[in-house]
Write a protein that holds these residues in place. Structure first.
Motif, PDB file in Angstrom:
ATOM      1  N   GLY A 102      -0.155  -0.484  -5.232  1.00  0.00           N
ATOM      2  CA  GLY A 102      -0.228  -0.649  -3.783  1.00  0.00           C
ATOM      3  C   GLY A 102       0.262   0.611  -3.075  1.00  0.00           C
ATOM      4  O   GLY A 102       0.922   1.461  -3.682  1.00  0.00           O
ATOM      5  N   ALA A 129      -5.596   3.242  -6.628  1.00  0.00           N
ATOM      6  CA  ALA A 129      -5.100   2.108  -5.850  1.00  0.00           C
ATOM      7  C   ALA A 129      -5.681   0.793  -6.352  1.00  0.00           C
ATOM      8  O   ALA A 129      -6.845   0.723  -6.755  1.00  0.00           O
ATOM      9  CB  ALA A 129      -5.449   2.298  -4.381  1.00  0.00           C
ATOM     10  N   ALA A 130      -4.866  -0.251  -6.297  1.00  0.00           N
ATOM     11  CA  ALA A 130      -5.337  -1.579  -6.697  1.00  0.00           C
ATOM     12  C   ALA A 130      -6.401  -2.100  -5.735  1.00  0.00           C
ATOM     13  O   ALA A 130      -7.300  -2.842  -6.139  1.00  0.00           O
ATOM     14  CB  ALA A 130      -4.160  -2.549  -6.756  1.00  0.00           C
ATOM     15  N   ASP A 131      -6.305  -1.705  -4.469  1.00  0.00           N
ATOM     16  CA  ASP A 131      -7.248  -2.178  -3.444  1.00  0.00           C
ATOM     17  C   ASP A 131      -7.464  -1.051  -2.436  1.00  0.00           C
ATOM     18  O   ASP A 131      -6.653  -0.834  -1.540  1.00  0.00           O
ATOM     19  CB  ASP A 131      -6.685  -3.424  -2.753  1.00  0.00           C
ATOM     20  CG  ASP A 131      -7.668  -4.055  -1.769  1.00  0.00           C
ATOM     21  OD1 ASP A 131      -8.535  -3.341  -1.230  1.00  0.00           O
ATOM     22  OD2 ASP A 131      -7.551  -5.279  -1.536  1.00  0.00           O
ATOM     23  N   ARG A 132      -8.564  -0.315  -2.599  1.00  0.00           N
ATOM     24  CA  ARG A 132      -8.842   0.850  -1.745  1.00  0.00           C
ATOM     25  C   ARG A 132      -8.992   0.448  -0.275  1.00  0.00           C
ATOM     26  O   ARG A 132      -8.509   1.141   0.621  1.00  0.00           O
ATOM     27  CB  ARG A 132     -10.143   1.533  -2.193  1.00  0.00           C
ATOM     28  CG  ARG A 132     -10.109   2.119  -3.566  1.00  0.00           C
ATOM     29  CD  ARG A 132     -11.516   2.568  -3.997  1.00  0.00           C
ATOM     30  NE  ARG A 132     -12.003   3.694  -3.230  1.00  0.00           N
ATOM     31  CZ  ARG A 132     -11.943   4.968  -3.618  1.00  0.00           C
ATOM     32  NH1 ARG A 132     -11.405   5.281  -4.785  1.00  0.00           N
ATOM     33  NH2 ARG A 132     -12.422   5.936  -2.845  1.00  0.00           N
ATOM     34  N   ASP A 133      -9.667  -0.652  -0.042  1.00  0.00           N
ATOM     35  CA  ASP A 133      -9.916  -1.088   1.331  1.00  0.00           C
ATOM     36  C   ASP A 133      -8.604  -1.438   2.030  1.00  0.00           C
ATOM     37  O   ASP A 133      -8.360  -1.035   3.175  1.00  0.00           O
ATOM     38  CB  ASP A 133     -10.862  -2.284   1.329  1.00  0.00           C
ATOM     39  CG  ASP A 133     -11.203  -2.758   2.734  1.00  0.00           C
ATOM     40  OD1 ASP A 133     -11.897  -2.006   3.453  1.00  0.00           O
ATOM     41  OD2 ASP A 133     -10.765  -3.861   3.108  1.00  0.00           O
ATOM     42  N   ALA A 134      -7.731  -2.154   1.328  1.00  0.00           N
ATOM     43  CA  ALA A 134      -6.441  -2.520   1.912  1.00  0.00           C
ATOM     44  C   ALA A 134      -5.607  -1.278   2.197  1.00  0.00           C
ATOM     45  O   ALA A 134      -4.955  -1.183   3.257  1.00  0.00           O
ATOM     46  CB  ALA A 134      -5.687  -3.459   0.968  1.00  0.00           C
ATOM     47  N   LEU A 135      -5.623  -0.325   1.288  1.00  0.00           N
ATOM     48  CA  LEU A 135      -4.868   0.917   1.487  1.00  0.00           C
ATOM     49  C   LEU A 135      -5.345   1.640   2.744  1.00  0.00           C
ATOM     50  O   LEU A 135      -4.542   2.055   3.578  1.00  0.00           O
ATOM     51  CB  LEU A 135      -5.009   1.809   0.255  1.00  0.00           C
ATOM     52  CG  LEU A 135      -4.299   3.164   0.279  1.00  0.00           C
ATOM     53  CD1 LEU A 135      -3.798   3.524  -1.116  1.00  0.00           C
ATOM     54  CD2 LEU A 135      -5.219   4.276   0.786  1.00  0.00           C
ATOM     55  N   ARG A 136      -6.656   1.773   2.896  1.00  0.00           N
ATOM     56  CA  ARG A 136      -7.207   2.454   4.073  1.00  0.00           C
ATOM     57  C   ARG A 136      -6.771   1.753   5.365  1.00  0.00           C
ATOM     58  O   ARG A 136      -6.416   2.418   6.347  1.00  0.00           O
ATOM     59  CB  ARG A 136      -8.737   2.476   3.998  1.00  0.00           C
ATOM     60  CG  ARG A 136      -9.309   3.543   3.060  1.00  0.00           C
ATOM     61  CD  ARG A 136     -10.813   3.357   2.939  1.00  0.00           C
ATOM     62  NE  ARG A 136     -11.494   4.494   2.355  1.00  0.00           N
ATOM     63  CZ  ARG A 136     -11.930   5.556   3.021  1.00  0.00           C
ATOM     64  NH1 ARG A 136     -11.731   5.622   4.332  1.00  0.00           N
ATOM     65  NH2 ARG A 136     -12.559   6.547   2.411  1.00  0.00           N
ATOM     66  N   LYS A 137      -6.786   0.445   5.359  1.00  0.00           N
ATOM     67  CA  LYS A 137      -6.434  -0.288   6.580  1.00  0.00           C
ATOM     68  C   LYS A 137      -4.942  -0.186   6.883  1.00  0.00           C
ATOM     69  O   LYS A 137      -4.542  -0.142   8.053  1.00  0.00           O
ATOM     70  CB  LYS A 137      -6.922  -1.724   6.476  1.00  0.00           C
ATOM     71  CG  LYS A 137      -8.452  -1.778   6.620  1.00  0.00           C
ATOM     72  CD  LYS A 137      -9.087  -3.103   6.304  1.00  0.00           C
ATOM     73  CE  LYS A 137     -10.607  -2.999   6.509  1.00  0.00           C
ATOM     74  NZ  LYS A 137     -11.328  -4.163   6.009  1.00  0.00           N
ATOM     75  N   GLN A 138      -4.110  -0.092   5.841  1.00  0.00           N
ATOM     76  CA  GLN A 138      -2.673   0.096   6.065  1.00  0.00           C
ATOM     77  C   GLN A 138      -2.373   1.465   6.678  1.00  0.00           C
ATOM     78  O   GLN A 138      -1.419   1.621   7.433  1.00  0.00           O
ATOM     79  CB  GLN A 138      -1.917  -0.034   4.745  1.00  0.00           C
ATOM     80  CG  GLN A 138      -1.709  -1.458   4.268  1.00  0.00           C
ATOM     81  CD  GLN A 138      -0.947  -1.469   2.962  1.00  0.00           C
ATOM     82  OE1 GLN A 138      -1.512  -1.231   1.895  1.00  0.00           O
ATOM     83  NE2 GLN A 138       0.348  -1.712   3.038  1.00  0.00           N
ATOM     84  N   GLU A 167     -18.485   4.001   0.737  1.00  0.00           N
ATOM     85  CA  GLU A 167     -17.458   4.329   1.727  1.00  0.00           C
ATOM     86  C   GLU A 167     -18.005   5.277   2.801  1.00  0.00           C
ATOM     87  O   GLU A 167     -17.640   5.168   3.973  1.00  0.00           O
ATOM     88  CB  GLU A 167     -16.222   4.899   1.035  1.00  0.00           C
ATOM     89  CG  GLU A 167     -15.507   3.841   0.196  1.00  0.00           C
ATOM     90  CD  GLU A 167     -14.156   4.262  -0.330  1.00  0.00           C
ATOM     91  OE1 GLU A 167     -13.796   5.452  -0.212  1.00  0.00           O
ATOM     92  OE2 GLU A 167     -13.445   3.391  -0.863  1.00  0.00           O
TER      93      GLU A 167
END
Length: 231
Positions: A102, A129-138, A167
């Motif tokens: 994360g 990253a475990a979740d690329r989309d979540a990382l970008r939004k964070q 992407e």
């Protein structure tokens, strides 16, 4: 029809010789690192200063003190960022994950606060990253973030091409405003499909060095990339 914008070509530089050759070959920007055996760590302030005096192109300085994608000593990273800022650095590269893949938001936020609005790239930690989309939004609201350096996969562009194209197609959505800068096993034959997808930023390291990492950047190699990107 509007003219296609010139693609950004970023080249890894370890010292003044690399920097001068990369600029001569047509690089738009340099990523400054040391210790490629550890995949690129923060260079000395003196190295930055020497390169800054030698070339006119933009310089992005790596903020990373240990191999891997965890931050380690965040206090030391903040200090390094401050010292480089004092020396005149105004663009940076960083990115940190926790042990679960994360985003280490605390470390990134602390360092970005020290950068005080400077532009920066989130580097290939996104490919782990475990979740690329979540990382970008964070990261979407953090000041200065204008690019993701990514191969789309830890294994490189060959494996990551579908992710890169997906992407790129999402550019402008929340979390997808920063530029996709492709690097990591990037070859000249990857360029046409990436350009066709609207990707306008490319990053090379070993591809600029005919003799490998033991040898310097070749202006001719960089020029070949510049010519291909401008075609």
């Amino acid at each position: 029809m509007s003219k296609r914008k010139r693609a950004v070509l970023e080249v890894i530089a370890l010292g003044v010789e690399d920097a001068v050759a990369a600029e001569a070959g047509g690089a738009d920007r340099l990523e400054l690192v040391t210790d490629m055996a550890a995949d690129g760590l923060t260079p000395a302030v003196e190295t930055f200063a020497g390169i800054r005096a030698a070339v006119d192109v933009s310089l992005r300085v790596m903020l990373r003190l240990t191999d891997g994608f965890t931050a380690g000593n965040t206090d030391a990273l903040v200090r390094a960022a401050g010292e480089l800022r004092t020396a005149g650095a105004d663009e940076f590269v960083l990115g940190f994950l926790d042990e679960h893949g994360g985003l280490d938001l605390d470390a990134v936020e602390r360092i970005v606060a020290e950068l005080d609005g400077c532009r920066w790239t989130f580097h290939r930690a996104i490919d782990r990253a475990a979740d690329r989309d979540a990382l970008r939004k964070q990261l979407a609201e953090l000041p200065g973030l204008d690019a993701y350096l990514t191969a789309g996969s830890p294994a490189g562009v060959d494996d990551g091409m579908p992710v890169l194209l997906t992407e790129a197609a999402r550019r402008g959505e929340p979390g997808y405003e920063p530029e996709v800068m492709v690097g990591g096993g990037l070859r000249l034959d990857h360029v046409p499909p990436l350009r066709a997808a609207g990707i306008d930023a490319f990053h090379i390291g070993g591809a600029a060095r005919p003799d490998g990492w033991s040898g310097p950047v070749s202006a001719d190699s960089v020029r070949q990339w510049r010519t291909t990107l401008d075609a």
